[in-house]
Design an enzyme around this catalytic site. Sequence first.
Site, PDB file in Angstrom:
ATOM      1  N   ASP A 139      68.026  19.822  26.538  1.00 48.53           N
ATOM      2  CA  ASP A 139      69.521  20.049  26.163  1.00 48.53           C
ATOM      3  C   ASP A 139      70.379  18.825  26.169  1.00 48.53           C
ATOM      4  O   ASP A 139      71.073  18.383  25.285  1.00 48.53           O
ATOM      5  CB  ASP A 139      69.989  21.113  27.369  1.00 48.53           C
ATOM      6  CG  ASP A 139      71.583  21.394  26.880  1.00 48.53           C
ATOM      7  OD1 ASP A 139      71.694  22.414  26.023  1.00 48.53           O
ATOM      8  OD2 ASP A 139      72.296  20.713  27.341  1.00 48.53           O
ATOM      9  N   MET A 167      73.457  23.637  24.592  1.00 45.73           N
ATOM     10  CA  MET A 167      72.805  23.570  23.196  1.00 45.73           C
ATOM     11  C   MET A 167      71.720  24.701  23.377  1.00 45.73           C
ATOM     12  O   MET A 167      71.169  25.536  22.485  1.00 45.73           O
ATOM     13  CB  MET A 167      71.991  22.235  22.985  1.00 45.73           C
ATOM     14  CG  MET A 167      72.992  21.137  22.973  1.00 45.73           C
ATOM     15  SD  MET A 167      74.111  21.168  21.865  1.00 45.73           S
ATOM     16  CE  MET A 167      75.617  21.466  22.775  1.00 45.73           C
ATOM     17  N   ASP A 168      71.082  24.864  24.600  1.00 52.42           N
ATOM     18  CA  ASP A 168      70.165  26.081  24.964  1.00 52.42           C
ATOM     19  C   ASP A 168      70.983  27.707  24.635  1.00 52.42           C
ATOM     20  O   ASP A 168      70.366  28.368  23.892  1.00 52.42           O
ATOM     21  CB  ASP A 168      69.579  25.933  26.447  1.00 52.42           C
ATOM     22  CG  ASP A 168      68.543  25.172  26.828  1.00 52.42           C
ATOM     23  OD1 ASP A 168      68.472  23.856  25.892  1.00 52.42           O
ATOM     24  OD2 ASP A 168      67.638  25.387  27.533  1.00 52.42           O
ATOM     25  N   LEU A 169      72.085  27.640  25.254  1.00 52.33           N
ATOM     26  CA  LEU A 169      72.723  28.918  24.968  1.00 52.33           C
ATOM     27  C   LEU A 169      73.207  29.163  23.490  1.00 52.33           C
ATOM     28  O   LEU A 169      73.199  30.188  23.133  1.00 52.33           O
ATOM     29  CB  LEU A 169      74.220  28.763  25.793  1.00 52.33           C
ATOM     30  CG  LEU A 169      73.969  28.636  27.384  1.00 52.33           C
ATOM     31  CD1 LEU A 169      75.151  28.401  28.301  1.00 52.33           C
ATOM     32  CD2 LEU A 169      73.092  29.962  27.655  1.00 52.33           C
ATOM     33  N   ALA A 172      70.147  30.314  21.848  1.00 55.88           N
ATOM     34  CA  ALA A 172      69.803  31.335  22.462  1.00 55.88           C
ATOM     35  C   ALA A 172      70.596  32.502  21.513  1.00 55.88           C
ATOM     36  O   ALA A 172      70.155  33.541  21.088  1.00 55.88           O
ATOM     37  CB  ALA A 172      70.207  31.741  23.671  1.00 55.88           C
TER      38      ALA A 172
END
Length: 366
Positions: A139, A167-169, A172
């Site tokens: 991230d 960025m992960d979220l 997702a």
Amino acid sequence: MICKDMLVLELASVLAGPSVGQFFAELGARVIKIENAATNGDVTRRWKLKSEPANTDTPAYFCAANWGKESLPLNLSQNSDLEQLYSLVKQADMVIASYKPGDAEKLQVDYKTLQTINPTLIYGHLTGYGPEDERAGYDAVIQAETGFMYLNGESGGEPTKMPVALMDLLAAHQLKEGLLVALVQRERTGQGQYVQVSLVQAAVSALANQATNWLVAGQNPQRIGSEHPSIVPYGTVYNTRDNKQLVLAIGDDRQFERLSKALGTPEIAQDAKFKTNYSRVQHRQELNELLRQLIKNMDQDQLLQTLHKLHVPAGAVNSVADVFELPQARQMLLKHADTKPGVRQVAFRVGDEDPVQLTPPPAYKA
């Protein structure tokens, strides 16, 4: 329960993939988290705060995205464990994976392989940079590479990482959307689907107006703290007399007029330098200094109450502890008698259904 009787296999770790798994658990699916037995499970089981005990295998970070799941440690390089996974794939509706390109194929858990076992399988695959780039996605690096760190921070200061793995979220959320579309498509065709999301493309798509500031207006966005490049006042932090802070989010000229009245200075809304948003953008520094002088003579709660009554967008700058005093935040808590609270991934309601009651994040059992 929207996803009742669904079986989801989670071949993912850290935050992006697991948050998608928890999302489906909250919708009523049975989610089995396949953890790598060769490395003692999800790496976030070892990401602990200084204040957390050394022997916990469900630290705060792990608890952010693993409610409502069963844990099944498997070493997929061993045939017996791989066959155990394949037996689950036969029954599964969905697989969530976060392998870097090529790794799923080496382990024989890629979409093409699993589709031969279950043609109706929906396979969601998260990568850092897409199927052609073998780099693992982290991230902080993605934040740097996609402009978020460059844009975040004070003018003249250093680029600053977001305080969550944003960025992960974002990835997702993109994967959730893709998987839900694939479920609709399967209802119509009976066919499975491969859904691929990369962190870097999810990040680029989220640049939104900052992207078009460059692409359309030809202006390369720069760091301006919490301010907005094309709206004033919007996002600026102001200090109040009682040593608290608030922000304004004035989206149109009528709101600015009401703000001026609340501050006891209705005449500034008629000043040619501040009358329109365009003019306020041109005179940003002068207006902000004037607002700072006015707001520092008022108490936060009293001013916010006045602004809210006048429908002027404004809010207190809250700590995370303060956030969970908000009634809306308290509605997002996951609770169980045996553990401390967590936070829901599902932030919507469908009809009158009550939220699914989830089990706590699972312990690791080798």
